[in-house]
Scaffold this active site. Sequence first.
Site, PDB file in Angstrom:
ATOM      1  N   SER A 140       0.851  -1.196   0.000  1.00 35.57           N
ATOM      2  CA  SER A 140       0.000   0.000   0.000  1.00 35.57           C
ATOM      3  C   SER A 140       0.878   1.234   0.000  1.00 35.57           C
ATOM      4  CB  SER A 140      -0.880   0.020   1.253  1.00 35.57           C
ATOM      5  OG  SER A 140      -1.567   1.253   1.349  1.00 35.57           O
ATOM      6  N   TYR A 153      -1.985  -0.349  10.168  1.00 35.93           N
ATOM      7  CA  TYR A 153      -2.070  -0.738   8.749  1.00 35.93           C
ATOM      8  C   TYR A 153      -0.762  -0.368   8.025  1.00 35.93           C
ATOM      9  CZ  TYR A 153      -3.943  -0.847   3.960  1.00 35.93           C
ATOM     10  OH  TYR A 153      -4.162  -1.104   2.626  1.00 35.93           O
ATOM     11  N   LYS A 157       1.876  -2.937   6.288  1.00 33.79           N
ATOM     12  CA  LYS A 157       2.202  -2.892   4.854  1.00 33.79           C
ATOM     13  C   LYS A 157       3.688  -2.553   4.633  1.00 33.79           C
ATOM     14  CE  LYS A 157      -1.857  -3.869   3.041  1.00 33.79           C
ATOM     15  NZ  LYS A 157      -2.061  -5.005   2.139  1.00 33.79           N
TER      16      LYS A 157
HETATM   17  P1  NAP Z   1     -11.637  -5.180   0.042  1.00 34.96           P
HETATM   18  O1  NAP Z   1     -12.595  -4.646  -0.956  1.00 34.96           O
HETATM   19  O2  NAP Z   1     -11.935  -5.087   1.500  1.00 34.96           O
HETATM   20  O3  NAP Z   1     -11.276  -6.681  -0.363  1.00 34.96           O
HETATM   21  C1  NAP Z   1     -10.383  -7.458   0.409  1.00 34.96           C
HETATM   22  C2  NAP Z   1     -10.733  -8.917   0.241  1.00 34.96           C
HETATM   23  O4  NAP Z   1      -9.849  -9.710   1.088  1.00 34.96           O
HETATM   24  C3  NAP Z   1     -12.161  -9.206   0.717  1.00 34.96           C
HETATM   25  O5  NAP Z   1     -12.779 -10.118  -0.139  1.00 34.96           O
HETATM   26  C4  NAP Z   1     -11.912  -9.773   2.096  1.00 34.96           C
HETATM   27  O6  NAP Z   1     -12.962 -10.564   2.619  1.00 34.96           O
HETATM   28  C5  NAP Z   1     -10.647 -10.584   1.848  1.00 34.96           C
HETATM   29  N1  NAP Z   1     -10.044 -10.963   3.106  1.00 34.96           N
HETATM   30  C6  NAP Z   1     -10.040 -10.263   4.263  1.00 34.96           C
HETATM   31  N2  NAP Z   1      -9.438 -10.958   5.231  1.00 34.96           N
HETATM   32  C7  NAP Z   1      -9.048 -12.132   4.672  1.00 34.96           C
HETATM   33  C8  NAP Z   1      -8.378 -13.276   5.167  1.00 34.96           C
HETATM   34  N3  NAP Z   1      -7.990 -13.366   6.444  1.00 34.96           N
HETATM   35  N4  NAP Z   1      -8.122 -14.308   4.321  1.00 34.96           N
HETATM   36  C9  NAP Z   1      -8.534 -14.248   3.032  1.00 34.96           C
HETATM   37  N5  NAP Z   1      -9.180 -13.194   2.506  1.00 34.96           N
HETATM   38  C10 NAP Z   1      -9.436 -12.148   3.316  1.00 34.96           C
HETATM   39  O7  NAP Z   1     -10.233  -4.459  -0.118  1.00 34.96           O
HETATM   40  P2  NAP Z   1      -9.468  -3.919  -1.422  1.00 34.96           P
HETATM   41  O8  NAP Z   1      -9.556  -2.444  -1.388  1.00 34.96           O
HETATM   42  O9  NAP Z   1      -9.849  -4.674  -2.628  1.00 34.96           O
HETATM   43  O10 NAP Z   1      -7.975  -4.298  -0.978  1.00 34.96           O
HETATM   44  C11 NAP Z   1      -7.236  -5.387  -1.557  1.00 34.96           C
HETATM   45  C12 NAP Z   1      -5.776  -5.225  -1.133  1.00 34.96           C
HETATM   46  O11 NAP Z   1      -5.282  -3.950  -1.588  1.00 34.96           O
HETATM   47  C13 NAP Z   1      -5.585  -5.240   0.390  1.00 34.96           C
HETATM   48  O12 NAP Z   1      -4.390  -5.904   0.704  1.00 34.96           O
HETATM   49  C14 NAP Z   1      -5.462  -3.770   0.724  1.00 34.96           C
HETATM   50  O13 NAP Z   1      -4.765  -3.557   1.928  1.00 34.96           O
HETATM   51  C15 NAP Z   1      -4.725  -3.245  -0.490  1.00 34.96           C
HETATM   52  N6  NAP Z   1      -4.885  -1.811  -0.725  1.00 34.96           N
HETATM   53  C16 NAP Z   1      -6.115  -1.250  -0.929  1.00 34.96           C
HETATM   54  C17 NAP Z   1      -6.191   0.132  -1.162  1.00 34.96           C
HETATM   55  C18 NAP Z   1      -7.516   0.827  -1.395  1.00 34.96           C
HETATM   56  O14 NAP Z   1      -7.528   2.081  -1.404  1.00 34.96           O
HETATM   57  N7  NAP Z   1      -8.605   0.150  -1.617  1.00 34.96           N
HETATM   58  C19 NAP Z   1      -5.031   0.912  -1.164  1.00 34.96           C
HETATM   59  C20 NAP Z   1      -3.818   0.300  -0.942  1.00 34.96           C
HETATM   60  C21 NAP Z   1      -3.744  -1.061  -0.736  1.00 34.96           C
HETATM   61  P3  NAP Z   1     -14.066  -9.823   3.592  1.00 34.96           P
HETATM   62  O15 NAP Z   1     -14.990  -9.153   2.666  1.00 34.96           O
HETATM   63  O16 NAP Z   1     -14.706 -10.929   4.349  1.00 34.96           O
HETATM   64  O17 NAP Z   1     -13.325  -8.889   4.487  1.00 34.96           O
END
Ligand code: NAP
Length: 248
Positions: A140, A153, A157
Site C-alpha cells: 500500500s 495498517y 504494509k
Molecule cells: P476489500 O474490498 O476489503 O477486499 C479485500 C478482500 O480480502 C475481501 O474479499 C476480504 O474478505 C478478503 N479478506 C479479508 N481478510 C481475509 C483473510 N484473512 N483471508 C482471506 N481473505 C481475506 O479491499 P481492497 O480495497 O480490494 O484491498 C485489496 C488489497 O489492496 C488489500 O491488501 C489492501 O490492503 C490493499 N490496498 C487497498 C487500497 C484501497 O484504497 N482500496 C489501497 C492500498 C492497498 P471480507 O470481505 O470478508 O473482508
Amino acid sequence: MARHAIVTGASRGIGRAIATGLARRGYDLALTDIAAQEKVLLETVAEVGKLGGRCIPVLGDVSDIGDCRRAVAEAVQGLGHVDVLVNNAGILRLATIDELTTDTWDQTFAVNTRGVFQMTQAVVPHMKERKYGRIVNIASLAARTGGPGQSHYAASKSAVVGFTRVSSMEFGGYGITVNAVCPGIIVTEMGMNNLRDPERVAYFEKVTDLHRLGQPEDVVGPVAFFASDDSAFVTGQALNVDGGIFYS
Ligand code: NAP
C-alpha cells in the site's frame, strides 16, 4: 501452456479486478477468500470463469497456516501447477494510536503481514521444484506514508515491503521473482471506508497528479507485469500505483 495463478482475497475489490485481468490475459486461476465470503467468491468464480480459462474457488483464511497450506495444495491439485501467487487479501480497521487495541493491531498483522508470509511459505516449495515462480504482494501507499488512524495498517504494509525484499534475495536463485505493488486510494469498500468524508475525497483528487481516485482496474496492469515474463529481470521492487500522489 496456460499460466496458472492464485489470487487471495479475490471475491471483491482489487482482488476481483486482478482475477478478471489475469483471466483476460489467458490465466487459469484459483481464487481464495474466507468462508464467510463463500457466496460472493462463488459468484466471482462464475463470472471470471466465463472469460475462458479455468477458475476454481478455494476457501481459506490467510491468517491460518493450515488454511494456507490447504489452499495451495487445492490450487496445485485443481490447476496442475501454479506459476503465480498474488497476495492480495488485506484488512483496514481505522483507529488512532490513542484508541487502537492490541487485538486490532494483531488482527491487522495476522492478515496483512503474516498472511503474506504464510501463503509464500506454502507455495514456495512447489515453485522451487519447478524452478519458476512469480509472487506479487499487494502492499500500500501507506507503507510509504500512511494517514492518521492507519498506524497499524501502515506498519503491516511496510513490513510487506521488507518481506518482499528479503523474499527476493532468498528465492531469486530458484527462478522466483517477488515484487510488491503499493496502490494509492482505490475505490473499493476498503478504500471508501477510509475516505468517508467528501472533503477528503476532494483533497486526494487535488493532490493526485492525475486528479482522480484509482479504480481497481488501475492496479491490474502493474500486477500482470510482475506476474509475467516481461518482468523476468525485476525482483525485490515495490511500485507505487497511485496516480502520482503528492502529500503537502
Ligand atoms: P476489500 O474490498 O476489503 O477486499 C479485500 C478482500 O480480502 C475481501 O474479499 C476480504 O474478505 C478478503 N479478506 C479479508 N481478510 C481475509 C483473510 N484473512 N483471508 C482471506 N481473505 C481475506 O479491499 P481492497 O480495497 O480490494 O484491498 C485489496 C488489497 O489492496 C488489500 O491488501 C489492501 O490492503 C490493499 N490496498 C487497498 C487500497 C484501497 O484504497 N482500496 C489501497 C492500498 C492497498 P471480507 O470481505 O470478508 O473482508
